[in-house]
Enzyme design. Structure first.
Site, PDB file in Angstrom:
ATOM      1  N   ASN A 156       3.131 -23.458  48.542  1.00  0.00           N
ATOM      2  CA  ASN A 156       2.629 -23.710  49.902  1.00  0.00           C
ATOM      3  C   ASN A 156       1.362 -24.551  49.974  1.00  0.00           C
ATOM      4  OD1 ASN A 156       1.263 -21.489  48.857  1.00  0.00           O
ATOM      5  ND2 ASN A 156       0.993 -20.529  50.847  1.00  0.00           N
ATOM      6  N   GLY A 232       1.610 -15.693  44.518  1.00  0.00           N
ATOM      7  CA  GLY A 232       3.043 -15.619  44.835  1.00  0.00           C
ATOM      8  C   GLY A 232       3.396 -14.282  45.449  1.00  0.00           C
ATOM      9  N   SER A 233       4.616 -13.829  45.194  1.00  0.00           N
ATOM     10  CA  SER A 233       5.098 -12.631  45.882  1.00  0.00           C
ATOM     11  C   SER A 233       4.634 -11.355  45.174  1.00  0.00           C
ATOM     12  CB  SER A 233       6.630 -12.642  45.916  1.00  0.00           C
ATOM     13  OG  SER A 233       7.121 -12.385  44.616  1.00  0.00           O
ATOM     14  N   GLU A 252      -2.913 -13.065  43.691  1.00  0.00           N
ATOM     15  CA  GLU A 252      -3.027 -13.330  45.136  1.00  0.00           C
ATOM     16  C   GLU A 252      -1.608 -13.231  45.686  1.00  0.00           C
ATOM     17  OE1 GLU A 252      -5.817 -13.759  46.656  1.00  0.00           O
ATOM     18  OE2 GLU A 252      -7.196 -14.155  45.016  1.00  0.00           O
ATOM     19  N   LEU A 253      -1.341 -12.145  46.450  1.00  0.00           N
ATOM     20  CA  LEU A 253       0.065 -11.821  46.721  1.00  0.00           C
ATOM     21  C   LEU A 253       0.498 -11.865  48.190  1.00  0.00           C
ATOM     22  CD1 LEU A 253       0.414  -8.870  44.200  1.00  0.00           C
ATOM     23  CD2 LEU A 253       0.840 -11.302  43.811  1.00  0.00           C
ATOM     24  N   CYS A 286      -0.473 -17.826  53.210  1.00  0.00           N
ATOM     25  CA  CYS A 286      -0.675 -16.387  52.929  1.00  0.00           C
ATOM     26  C   CYS A 286      -1.416 -15.676  54.055  1.00  0.00           C
ATOM     27  CB  CYS A 286      -1.449 -16.199  51.626  1.00  0.00           C
ATOM     28  SG  CYS A 286      -0.730 -17.112  50.271  1.00  0.00           S
TER      29      CYS A 286
END
Length: 478
Positions: A156, A232-233, A252-253, A286
């Site tokens: 992103n 990511g996820s 960083e989720l 995010c």
């Protein structure tokens, strides 16, 4: 344009290495082929780790001013080629070109911060004589680079979120093996080209594309890699954390960021900001504004003005400067988003605008009265979908915001300083934005979340701390 429509090579040990296996890269918007990308084999990943491992000594010994100078040269090169950089992002991510230009400007800022931070990595002196037996001793701390950093980045912000990993890693004197997202590798190869020109030593940055199971798993399990930094996820992040052993891990989720609009707020002043927070880059951010809780005294007029502003957004080709919203990153994401909207409708939510797709573009969608248990409420939509619900008190809004697996950032608009301070205290998130949307971020602030939003902080100074080891030195003068 020269950058795309061509075969890429892996970047290992300062050289472009022809890979054994290639796959085609398609534009999310036009579905045309925009490049041929290497799919690294385990042997190729191993070579990259080996290169980074061999270059450790060179980077660790490099003086701070030299690390800063490399990053400063990178900034100059990026400024000169910023239009090309923005075009790469627009092509591979379908990010509208004006938004892509904003990202490039921020990426330049991020590397500037990294250049500055390289010069101020310092420790402290300690009063060891505060403890009996500590008399006549001198003690101080230093920060040393960890060594090889494995960086796994998302689609992103294919330049700026890479900068948030590569910038502090170089600033701290580490070496890097970078695995960019499969859909957005071109910007990372572009970066490798610029850093090579900026004089980064061979092996200090290696760029490896390929499947998460091959490249990602190898980075996470290899003992030569001392830290993993991943955006990511949650599912993948938790998997990394479980496999990483004693490696340093920064995750960083993502989130399902919320905004509270308190009574007495001037709505006209905030609508365009809220619409931008919800739909910028198709909501694939995010901290994209996903949930809005509006005081019932303002609810009707907020919804009306929000929908009105949403109708004015231009959808279309990411390379057209007028485009506000373009294609989602994949067909699957379009399908998933439509399914989630259908689920919401079936369970009583009202579609005030949108709810349909045109090709791979999901029309910006505004949902009202969406139940707290719906996927659009409790999962991360990562699409241009926002829900607006009515609340009677801010306390009720605090509970709704906190009723989430995530906690990255939250925002509140209020005229009351007591309410603002209460929000700062009550909201269980990594960052509280007062009189702004949760989507606010500048690149030197500590950025990260609680709960399933992850662990650790980015923002150059904070990332440098995560990427260095504290060492204590004590002199005995007795």
């Amino acid at each position: 344009m020269a950058m795309t429509n061509r075969k890429k090579a892996l970047f290992i040990n300062g050289e472009w290495v022809e890979a054994q296996v290639y796959s085609k890269l398609f534009s999310p918007y036009s579905e045309e082929v925009i490049g041929e990308i290497p799919s690294a084999t385990p042997e190729e990943v191993n070579k990259a780790i080996e290169a980074a491992s061999s270059a450790r000594e060179v980077m660790a010994k490099m003086p701070a001013h030299q690390r800063a100078a490399i990053l400063e040269r990178l900034v100059d090169l990026m400024e000169k080629r910023s239009d090309e950089a923005a075009r790469i992002i627009a092509l591979e991510a379908a990010k509208p070109i004006s938004t892509a230009k904003d990202e490039v400007a921020r990426t330049i800022q991020t590397y500037k911060f990294a250049a500055e931070e390289a010069k101020r990595i310092h420790g402290e002196t300690l009063p060891i004589d505060a403890a009996p037996g500590g008399e006549n001793r001198v003690a101080y701390t230093v920060r040393e680079p960890l060594g090889v950093i494995g960086a796994i980045t998302p689609f992103n912000f294919p330049m700026n979120l890479v900068a948030h990993k590569v910038g502090p890693a170089i600033a701290a004197g580490n070496t890097i093996v970078l695995k960019p997202a499969s859909q957005t590798p071109l910007s990372s190869y572009f970066l490798a080209e610029l850093l090579q020109e900026a004089g980064l030593p061979a092996g200090a940055l290696n760029v490896i594309t390929g499947s998460g199971t091959v490249v990602g798993d190898k980075l996470v399990s290899d003992n030569r890699i001392k830290a993993i930094t991943f955006t990511g996820s949650p599912a993948v992040g938790i998997g990394i954390r479980n496999k990483a052993g004693l490696k340093r891990v920064t995750l960083e989720l993502g989130s399902n960021a919320a905004l509270i609009v308190d009574k007495g707020v001037d709505i006209d002043k905030i609508i365009s900001r809220c619409v931008k927070g919800a739909f910028s880059f198709q909501g694939q951010v995010c901290i994209s504004l996903q949930r809005v809780y509006v005081h019932d005294s303002l609810y009707e007029s907020f919804v009306e003005k929000f929908v009105e502003a949403t109708k004015n957004l231009q959808i279309g080709d990411p390379l057209d400067p007028k485009t506000d919203v373009s294609a989602l990153i994949s067909k699957d994401d379009v399908e998933r988003s439509l399914d989630w909207i259908e689920e919401a409708k079936a369970r009583g939510a009202e579609v005030a605008f949108g709810g349909t797709a045109e090709g791979n573009i999901l029309v910006p969608t505004v949902l009202l009265h969406a139940d707290a248990n719906l996927k659009v409420s409790c999962q991360e939509v990562f699409a241009p979908i926002v829900l607006i619900n009515k609340v009677h008190t801010v306390e009720e809004a605090f509970d709704l915001v906190n009723d989430s697996r995530y906690g990255l950032q939250a925002g509140i608009y209020t005229e009351n300083v007591h309410t603002a301070l209460l929000a700062a205290e009550k909201l269980h998130v990594g960052g509280v934005m007062i009189n702004d949307i949760p989507t606010f971020r500048v690149d030197n602030m500590p950025y990260g979340g609680v709960k399933e939003s992850g662990t650790g902080r980015e923002g150059i100074k904070y990332a440098v701390e995560e990427m260095t080891e504290l060492k204590l030195v004590v002199f005995n003068r007795n």
